[in-house]
Write a protein that holds these residues in place. Sequence first.
Motif, PDB file in Angstrom:
ATOM      1  N   ARG A 160      48.199  15.109 -59.957  1.00 52.26           N
ATOM      2  CA  ARG A 160      49.497  15.018 -59.283  1.00 52.26           C
ATOM      3  C   ARG A 160      50.079  13.631 -59.529  1.00 52.26           C
ATOM      4  NH1 ARG A 160      48.917  19.774 -58.991  1.00 52.26           N
ATOM      5  NH2 ARG A 160      48.478  20.996 -57.155  1.00 52.26           N
ATOM      6  N   LYS A 161      51.393  13.534 -59.444  1.00 52.63           N
ATOM      7  CA  LYS A 161      52.092  12.250 -59.563  1.00 52.63           C
ATOM      8  C   LYS A 161      52.666  11.886 -58.206  1.00 52.63           C
ATOM      9  CE  LYS A 161      52.318  11.148 -64.030  1.00 52.63           C
ATOM     10  NZ  LYS A 161      51.991   9.868 -64.545  1.00 52.63           N
ATOM     11  N   VAL A 162      52.624  10.598 -57.885  1.00 55.90           N
ATOM     12  CA  VAL A 162      53.277  10.099 -56.683  1.00 55.90           C
ATOM     13  C   VAL A 162      54.386   9.153 -57.122  1.00 55.90           C
ATOM     14  CG1 VAL A 162      51.230  10.329 -55.220  1.00 55.90           C
ATOM     15  CG2 VAL A 162      51.637   8.195 -56.430  1.00 55.90           C
ATOM     16  N   ALA A 163      55.235   8.769 -56.196  1.00 59.42           N
ATOM     17  CA  ALA A 163      56.328   7.850 -56.511  1.00 59.42           C
ATOM     18  C   ALA A 163      55.756   6.517 -56.989  1.00 59.42           C
ATOM     19  CB  ALA A 163      57.198   7.631 -55.284  1.00 59.42           C
ATOM     20  N   ASP A 164      56.497   5.853 -57.862  1.00 56.40           N
ATOM     21  CA  ASP A 164      56.027   4.570 -58.398  1.00 56.40           C
ATOM     22  C   ASP A 164      55.794   3.532 -57.304  1.00 56.40           C
ATOM     23  OD1 ASP A 164      55.895   5.411 -61.009  1.00 56.40           O
ATOM     24  OD2 ASP A 164      57.953   4.806 -61.479  1.00 56.40           O
ATOM     25  N   ASN A 165      56.596   3.589 -56.245  1.00 56.00           N
ATOM     26  CA  ASN A 165      56.412   2.602 -55.178  1.00 56.00           C
ATOM     27  C   ASN A 165      55.198   2.935 -54.299  1.00 56.00           C
ATOM     28  OD1 ASN A 165      57.421   4.807 -53.857  1.00 56.00           O
ATOM     29  ND2 ASN A 165      59.098   3.737 -52.850  1.00 56.00           N
ATOM     30  N   ALA A 166      54.598   4.127 -54.485  1.00 56.39           N
ATOM     31  CA  ALA A 166      53.396   4.503 -53.744  1.00 56.39           C
ATOM     32  C   ALA A 166      52.136   4.340 -54.595  1.00 56.39           C
ATOM     33  CB  ALA A 166      53.516   5.939 -53.259  1.00 56.39           C
ATOM     34  N   ALA A 167      52.259   3.697 -55.749  1.00 59.84           N
ATOM     35  CA  ALA A 167      51.120   3.519 -56.658  1.00 59.84           C
ATOM     36  C   ALA A 167      50.034   2.688 -55.993  1.00 59.84           C
ATOM     37  CB  ALA A 167      51.580   2.866 -57.951  1.00 59.84           C
ATOM     38  N   THR A 189      41.351  17.438 -55.009  1.00 60.00           N
ATOM     39  CA  THR A 189      40.685  18.742 -55.008  1.00 60.00           C
ATOM     40  C   THR A 189      41.668  19.792 -54.497  1.00 60.00           C
ATOM     41  OG1 THR A 189      39.812  18.333 -52.801  1.00 60.00           O
ATOM     42  CG2 THR A 189      38.386  17.790 -54.656  1.00 60.00           C
ATOM     43  N   PRO A 190      41.464  21.058 -54.864  1.00 60.03           N
ATOM     44  CA  PRO A 190      42.395  22.109 -54.416  1.00 60.03           C
ATOM     45  C   PRO A 190      42.462  22.239 -52.892  1.00 60.03           C
ATOM     46  CG  PRO A 190      40.986  22.942 -56.168  1.00 60.03           C
ATOM     47  CD  PRO A 190      40.472  21.584 -55.807  1.00 60.03           C
ATOM     48  N   ASP A 191      41.364  21.927 -52.204  1.00 62.69           N
ATOM     49  CA  ASP A 191      41.357  22.035 -50.743  1.00 62.69           C
ATOM     50  C   ASP A 191      41.742  20.723 -50.053  1.00 62.69           C
ATOM     51  OD1 ASP A 191      39.159  20.585 -51.400  1.00 62.69           O
ATOM     52  OD2 ASP A 191      37.698  21.918 -50.455  1.00 62.69           O
ATOM     53  N   ASN A 192      42.156  19.724 -50.823  1.00 60.75           N
ATOM     54  CA  ASN A 192      42.617  18.421 -50.316  1.00 60.75           C
ATOM     55  C   ASN A 192      41.533  17.645 -49.552  1.00 60.75           C
ATOM     56  OD1 ASN A 192      45.112  19.016 -51.402  1.00 60.75           O
ATOM     57  ND2 ASN A 192      45.965  19.713 -49.464  1.00 60.75           N
ATOM     58  N   LYS A 193      40.257  17.901 -49.840  1.00 54.85           N
ATOM     59  CA  LYS A 193      39.184  17.171 -49.161  1.00 54.85           C
ATOM     60  C   LYS A 193      38.966  15.790 -49.754  1.00 54.85           C
ATOM     61  CE  LYS A 193      36.460  20.831 -47.165  1.00 54.85           C
ATOM     62  NZ  LYS A 193      35.128  21.366 -46.965  1.00 54.85           N
ATOM     63  N   ASP A 194      39.245  15.624 -51.022  1.00 50.29           N
ATOM     64  CA  ASP A 194      39.017  14.333 -51.671  1.00 50.29           C
ATOM     65  C   ASP A 194      40.116  14.088 -52.696  1.00 50.29           C
ATOM     66  OD1 ASP A 194      37.761  11.934 -52.260  1.00 50.29           O
ATOM     67  OD2 ASP A 194      36.393  12.830 -53.709  1.00 50.29           O
ATOM     68  N   PHE A 195      40.480  12.831 -52.858  1.00 52.30           N
ATOM     69  CA  PHE A 195      41.456  12.445 -53.870  1.00 52.30           C
ATOM     70  C   PHE A 195      41.197  11.010 -54.274  1.00 52.30           C
ATOM     71  CE2 PHE A 195      43.336  10.869 -50.029  1.00 52.30           C
ATOM     72  CZ  PHE A 195      43.965   9.699 -50.398  1.00 52.30           C
ATOM     73  N   PHE A 196      41.696  10.647 -55.440  1.00 51.73           N
ATOM     74  CA  PHE A 196      41.624   9.259 -55.879  1.00 51.73           C
ATOM     75  C   PHE A 196      42.694   9.014 -56.934  1.00 51.73           C
ATOM     76  CE2 PHE A 196      38.643  11.698 -58.380  1.00 51.73           C
ATOM     77  CZ  PHE A 196      38.868  11.300 -59.684  1.00 51.73           C
ATOM     78  N   TYR A 197      43.148   7.755 -56.991  1.00 51.26           N
ATOM     79  CA  TYR A 197      44.143   7.346 -57.975  1.00 51.26           C
ATOM     80  C   TYR A 197      43.435   7.055 -59.296  1.00 51.26           C
ATOM     81  CZ  TYR A 197      47.662   7.006 -54.337  1.00 51.26           C
ATOM     82  OH  TYR A 197      48.537   7.308 -53.335  1.00 51.26           O
ATOM     83  N   ILE A 198      44.071   7.443 -60.390  1.00 50.91           N
ATOM     84  CA  ILE A 198      43.464   7.272 -61.708  1.00 50.91           C
ATOM     85  C   ILE A 198      44.561   7.040 -62.744  1.00 50.91           C
ATOM     86  CG2 ILE A 198      43.447   9.728 -62.282  1.00 50.91           C
ATOM     87  CD1 ILE A 198      40.552   7.383 -62.944  1.00 50.91           C
ATOM     88  N   CYS A 199      44.290   6.188 -63.716  1.00 50.20           N
ATOM     89  CA  CYS A 199      45.247   5.942 -64.809  1.00 50.20           C
ATOM     90  C   CYS A 199      45.291   7.165 -65.732  1.00 50.20           C
ATOM     91  CB  CYS A 199      44.831   4.732 -65.627  1.00 50.20           C
ATOM     92  SG  CYS A 199      44.855   3.191 -64.711  1.00 50.20           S
ATOM     93  N   THR A 200      46.444   7.414 -66.318  1.00 53.83           N
ATOM     94  CA  THR A 200      46.552   8.552 -67.241  1.00 53.83           C
ATOM     95  C   THR A 200      45.696   8.329 -68.481  1.00 53.83           C
ATOM     96  OG1 THR A 200      48.561   7.587 -68.164  1.00 53.83           O
ATOM     97  CG2 THR A 200      48.826   9.271 -66.463  1.00 53.83           C
TER      98      THR A 200
END
Length: 194
Positions: free
Chosen positions: A14-21, A37-48
Amino acid sequence: MASNAALPNIWHHRKVADNAAKACWICFKPSSSVLITPDNKDFFYICTGHLKDRGFAIPDADEAAAAAAREKKVELDKEIEAVKKEYDEKMRKRAENRKEKKKKEGKGSKDEEKKEEKKDEDEEKKDEEEKDAKIEALSSKEDVMSDDGPRIFSLQKIFYQQRLDRIRNAEVAKRNRERLKNPTAFPSAPKGDP
């Protein structure tokens, strides 16, 4: 292991707004891409850039094929646009040439004017048919929608295990904090005579 079943190794990009990086999980540079994750239990920011690294994550096979098809469609749309511009340019030049001829010739015979008009119309129809044929040939290649890159990934074993460990450690820390807040968890002070 309950954690493995609770957190499947499927991650949506997913992409978030640039100011939310926020900081990338790997290199700590600001990133507006998130794997979740599809169930929104875990997430993390990652470079493309890390997403393109097959040592980090592998795109879903269907998603990778769809991404390649989307890139082809974008290229195809550019080619179609170029053909349309080329045709419009020809029509504009032809119209200018007709105006110049009329100015130079002045009043000529009506038969000659009709022949010229018919000739111009025939050339326009030929160019129009040529443009349509080119567009049709290019359009027959396309069959997908547009966007960029795959959107579903699975992490390599090491990185997936790190995510599981992180979640497990967070659960243990939360349980320990709750135990420390509970006054009955500690033994009572002795009440005897000294």
